[in-house]
Design a protein around this motif. Structure first.
Motif, PDB file in Angstrom:
ATOM      1  N   GLU A 329      -4.836   6.701  -3.632  1.00 34.43           N
ATOM      2  CA  GLU A 329      -4.696   5.242  -3.674  1.00 34.43           C
ATOM      3  C   GLU A 329      -4.578   4.661  -2.261  1.00 34.43           C
ATOM      4  O   GLU A 329      -5.194   3.641  -1.941  1.00 34.43           O
ATOM      5  N   GLU A 330      -3.815   5.324  -1.404  1.00 30.65           N
ATOM      6  CA  GLU A 330      -3.661   4.828  -0.028  1.00 30.65           C
ATOM      7  C   GLU A 330      -4.976   4.918   0.748  1.00 30.65           C
ATOM      8  O   GLU A 330      -5.331   4.004   1.497  1.00 30.65           O
ATOM      9  N   ARG A 333      -7.187   2.144  -0.431  1.00 33.05           N
ATOM     10  CA  ARG A 333      -6.796   0.825   0.111  1.00 33.05           C
ATOM     11  C   ARG A 333      -7.371   0.609   1.516  1.00 33.05           C
ATOM     12  O   ARG A 333      -8.004  -0.408   1.788  1.00 33.05           O
ATOM     13  N   GLU A 337     -10.134  -2.186   2.480  1.00 31.45           N
ATOM     14  CA  GLU A 337      -9.765  -3.239   3.434  1.00 31.45           C
ATOM     15  C   GLU A 337     -10.669  -3.210   4.668  1.00 31.45           C
ATOM     16  O   GLU A 337     -11.029  -4.255   5.202  1.00 31.45           O
ATOM     17  N   LEU A 380      -5.996  -0.074  -8.130  1.00 33.69           N
ATOM     18  CA  LEU A 380      -5.886  -0.805  -6.871  1.00 33.69           C
ATOM     19  C   LEU A 380      -7.224  -1.460  -6.505  1.00 33.69           C
ATOM     20  O   LEU A 380      -7.276  -2.621  -6.102  1.00 33.69           O
ATOM     21  N   LEU A 384      -8.092  -5.369  -5.632  1.00 35.13           N
ATOM     22  CA  LEU A 384      -8.563  -5.808  -4.316  1.00 35.13           C
ATOM     23  C   LEU A 384      -9.942  -6.448  -4.353  1.00 35.13           C
ATOM     24  O   LEU A 384     -10.408  -6.963  -3.340  1.00 35.13           O
TER      25      LEU A 384
END
Ligand SMILES: *[C@@H]1O[C@H](CO)[C@@H](O)[C@H](O)[C@H]1NC(C)=O
Ligand SMILES: *[C@@H]1O[C@H](CO)[C@@H](O)[C@H](O)[C@H]1NC(C)=O
Ligand SMILES: *[C@@H]1O[C@H](CO)[C@@H](O)[C@H](O)[C@H]1NC(C)=O
Ligand SMILES: *[C@@H]1O[C@H](CO)[C@@H](O)[C@H](O)[C@H]1NC(C)=O
Ligand SMILES: *[C@@H]1O[C@H](CO)[C@@H](O)[C@H](O)[C@H]1NC(C)=O
Ligand SMILES: [Zn+2]
Length: 549
Positions: A329-330, A333, A337, A380, A384
Motif C-alpha cells: 500500500e505504501e 501511494r 502520487e 488506496l 487516490l
C-alpha cells in the motif's frame, strides 16, 4: 470446603477437556463471531432488503466511456478464485466477524469477467508466459518473456531477433507520452514485472550470474536486470519498486554498504549506472532501499524513483522484520502520487507477488494475508483516483491448487478444521506441494492438535512436490473506470492489455476506430436519475407487498 469445590471444578474441567478435547478450537470463531448467527438472517425480509440494495447499486452503474487518462493493472500473482473466497473470510475474521459476507476492496468494482490463462505450449501457465499475455497482448511459451511463441525456451538467438519481440503496454504508454511505473513485492526482475520490459528466452536469466550458471554467455544472452536499466521501455520507467537488489549489484559491492552484497559477475553496479544515466539526461533520480527512504517527504518531486527494499524477494507482511520494508500500500501511494504529476497520465503495474510464493510452500495463511495486503493497496488506489479518468483492472496471472472444502459451519475459522463423516480435517488444502511429506498418514493425522495461529503452518497436500504447482482454472478480472464494462464475460488473458490500451486510445488499440466515440456518454448511457427513480418505486412497492404478506 473451598478446596473441595475447587478440586471438583478442576476435575470437571479436565473431564470436559478430555471429552471434547481440541474440538473447541475449531468452533472458536463460531462462538466468538460478533455477527453470528445474525438474528436478522432468519428473517426473509433481511435478504430481500439486502438484495434490493445490491440491485440498486447495479442499476446505478453507468457506462463510463470517457477516454482513460490513467491505467492501473493490479496483478495478484496466483490469486485464484478459492484464494479470493478464503481471503475475504479471513479478512472478516480478522475483525472478529463470521467473514463469509466480508468484501475485499475490489469486490466492490462494478464489472467482473473471467480470464483464460493457458499459454501457447502449456495447459497450466507460469508467470512468464502470462505476463507476456497481460502486458504484451500476445500468448507465448511457458517460461519466456516478451517474445512470441516462435521463441522456444532457452533459445537466445531467437529471443535476440527483434522480429520476435513483443512490445508491452509500458512501451505503448510511453510512446503516447504517459509516465509508467512498476511495483512488486518480488524481485523486480521476477517474471511478472519483467514481461513489461524484457525480451528473454528464459525467465530465470535475471542477472549475468544466472546466465553463466546455465553455461551461456551473458554478452549474447542479456540478463533481465541489465535490460531494465539499459533498454527501452525500462530506461524510461519513472517508478520502479520491489525486491532483488542482488541482481543489480556486483559480488564485490562494498561490504559496509547498506545495500548488501550483490551477485553480478561483470562487476557492474546497475543501481549506480541508473542514477548516472538519469543525471546524464538532467533528470532528478532517487534510489531508496528501505521504508524510511521511501516515505521521505519530497520523494515524489524526483523525476525518477527506484526502490529496491530487499536483497531478494520482499518479506511476507506477517514476518517479523517486515516493518523495515514498505507495505504494498505504501509503495502504491508513492507510485501514484509521483505519476499523478504526469501531464499525459500514466500506466502503473502493481503486483501482489507473495500470494503465489506462499501457495508454492502450501502456506495458505500467508497467501490469504498477502491477498488482504493486495486488497488494501487497491483500496488506496481507488481513493487516490477518479473513476471518470482512471481505469483500474484487478486480476491474477494464473490459479493455484488450493481448495476450500467440507461443510464447515458458518463463521468457522477459515484457517482451521471442519468435521465431515466423523473426520476432522482442514477446510483449506492443496492438490500437491511440500507438505505432502509431513503428513505420514493423512487419514489418521489429528488436525485438532495443529497450531493454526502460526502463519507458517503448511496445509495438507496430496502429492509430494518441492513446490506446489499452479492451477489451470480461469481467474477473475475486476474493473472500474473508463470502458471497464468491456471486462465482462469470458476473456482470453492476452486481450486484457488491448482493452486497457483501447480505453486510453494508445498502442495498437489507438488505431481502432470506435464508431460512437464521443456521442453516447452525454445521452443514453448515464441513466442514474431514471434508474434511481425506478428502483425507488420498485423497493417501495416490494416492501409494501412483503408487509402485506
Ligand atoms: C535456436 O533455434 C534455432 C531455430 O530453430 C535453431 O537453429 C538453433 O539450433 C536453436 N538453438 C539452440 C541453442 O537450441
Ligand atoms: C543539462 O544541463 C546542462 C546545464 O544546464 C546543459 O549544459 C546540458 O546540455 C544539459 N544536458 C542535456 C542532455 O540536456
Ligand atoms: C529532498 O529533500 C532533501 C533534504 O531537504 C534534499 O537534499 C533533496 O535534494 C530533496 N530532493 C528533491 C528531489 O527535491
Ligand atoms: C530473488 O533474487 C534472489 C537473489 O538473487 C534469489 O535468491 C531468489 O531466488 C529470487 N527469487 C525468485 C522467486 O526468483
Ligand atoms: C452521471 O450522472 C450523475 C448524476 O446525475 C453525475 O453525477 C455524473 O457526473 C454523470 N456521469 C457522466 C459520465 O455523465
Ligand atoms: Zn508461481
Amino acid at each position: 470446603m473451598r478446596v473441595g469445590v475447587s478440586l471438583f471444578l478442576l476435575l470437571a474441567g479436565v473431564a470436559v477437556e478430555v471429552a471434547y478435547g481440541g474440538l473447541s478450537k475449531y468452533r472458536y470463531t463460531v462462538e466468538t463471531a460478533k455477527d453470528l448467527p445474525a438474528k436478522e438472517e432468519y428473517d426473509a425480509k433481511y435478504w430481500d432488503k439486502n438484495a434490493f440494495k445490491s440491485l440498486n447499486e447495479r442499476l446505478d452503474n453507468y457506462l463510463v466511456t470517457n477516454k482513460a487518462k490513467n491505467l492501473i493493472l493490479f496483478l495478484g500473482d496466483g490469486m485464484s478464485i478459492p484464494t479470493i473466497t478464503a481471503a475475504r473470510i479471513y479478512l472478516g475474521q480478522l475483525d472478529q466477524r463470521a467473514g463469509e459476507n466480508a468484501k475485499l476492496s475490489f469486490e466492490n468494482f462494478p464489472y467482473t469477467g473471467l480470464s483464460k490463462t493457458y499459454c501457447v505450449d502449456k495447459q497450466v501457465a507460469d508467470s512468464a508466459c502470462t505476463s507476456t499475455a497481460y502486458l504484451g497482448g500476445v500468448k507465448a511459451n511457458y517460461g519466456t518473456l516478451g517474445v512470441r511463441a516462435t521463441v522456444t525456451r532457452g533459445n537466445c538467438s531467437l529471443s535476440n531477433d527483434p522480429e520476435n519481440h513483443v512490445h508491452s503496454i509500458l512501451m505503448w504508454a510511453q510512446e503516447a507520452g504517459k509516465g509508467t511505473g512498476l511495483v512488486t513485492t518480488a524481485n523486480i526482475t521476477d517474471a511478472s514485472p519483467a514481461g513489461g520490459y524484457s525480451h528473454s528466452a528464459d525467465r530465470y536469466w535475471q542477472s549475468d550470474r544466472d546466465v553463466v550458471e546455465q553455461n551461456l554467455d551473458p554478452k549474447y544472452c542479456p540478463d533481465i536486470a541489465q535490460q531494465l536499466i539499459r533498454n527501452k521501455p525500462g530506461l524510461d520507467v519513472k517508478v520502479i519498486m520491489g525486491g532483488g537488489r542482488k541482481k543489480f549489484l556486483p559480488t564485490n559491492n562494498k561490504p559496509d554498504s547498506p545495500l548488501g552484497p550483490g551477485e553480478r559477475l561483470d562487476g557492474v553496479n546497475l543501481i549506480e549506472e541508473w542514477v548516472q544515466e538519469k543525471k546524464g539526461r538532467n533528470k532528478t533520480a532517487k534510489f531508496v532501499y528501505n521504508r524510511k527512504g521511501l516515505l521521505a517527504k519530497n520523494i515524489t518531486s524526483s523525476d525518477f524513483i527506484f526502490g529496491l527494499f530487499q536483497t531478494s524477494d520482499m518479506l511476507y507482511h506477517l514476518e517479523e522484520e517486515a516493518n523495515e520494508q514498505p507495505t504494498l500500500e505504501e509503495m502504491t501511494r508513492v507510485a501514484i502520487e509521483r505519476l499523478q504529476k504526469e501531464p499525459n497520465g500514466y500506466y502503473l503495474f502493481v503486483e501482489g507477488a507473495l500470494i503465489d510464493k506462499a501457495h508454492h510452500k502450501n502456506m495458505a495463511h500467508r497467501a490469504l494475508d498477502e491477498t488482504v495486503e493486495f486488497s488494501k493497496a487497491i483500496e488506496l488506489a481507488v481513493k487516490l483516483t477518479n473513476e471518470e479518468d482512471t481505469l483500474i483492472v484487478v486480476t491474477a496471472d494464473h490459479a493455484h491448487t488450493l481448495s476450500m472444502s467440507g461443510y464447515p459451519e458458518r463463521g468457522s475459522d477459515i484457517l482451521g478444521v471442519t468435521e465431515n463423516e466423523n473426520k476432522i480435517y482442514t477446510t483449506l488444502a492443496y492438490m500437491n506441494g511440500p507438505s505432502a511429506n509431513l503428513y505420514k498418514d493423512i487419514e489418521t493425522h489429528d488436525f485438532r492438535k495443529d497450531d493454526f495461529s502460526s502463519d507458517k503452518y503448511v496445509y495438507p497436500s496430496l502429492i509430494t512436490l518441492e513446490d506446489e504447482t499452479h492451477g489451470g482454472d480461469d481467474v477473475a478480472v475486476y474493473a472500474r473506470g473508463p470502458w471497464s464494462h468491456l471486462f465482462t464475460g469470458s476473456l482470453e488473458q492476452h486481450v486484457i492489455p488491448h482493452i486497457m490500451a483501447f480505453a486510453a486510445k494508445i498502442g495498437p488499440g489507438a488505431l481502432m476506430d470506435l464508431e460512437n466515440e464521443n456521442s453516447n456518454s452525454a445521452t443514453s448511457l448515464n441513466m442514474s436519475f431514471l434508474t434511481s427513480l425506478r428502483i425507488y418505486l420498485f423497493v417501495t412497492i416490494g416492501l409494501m407487498i412483503i408487509k402485506k404478506l
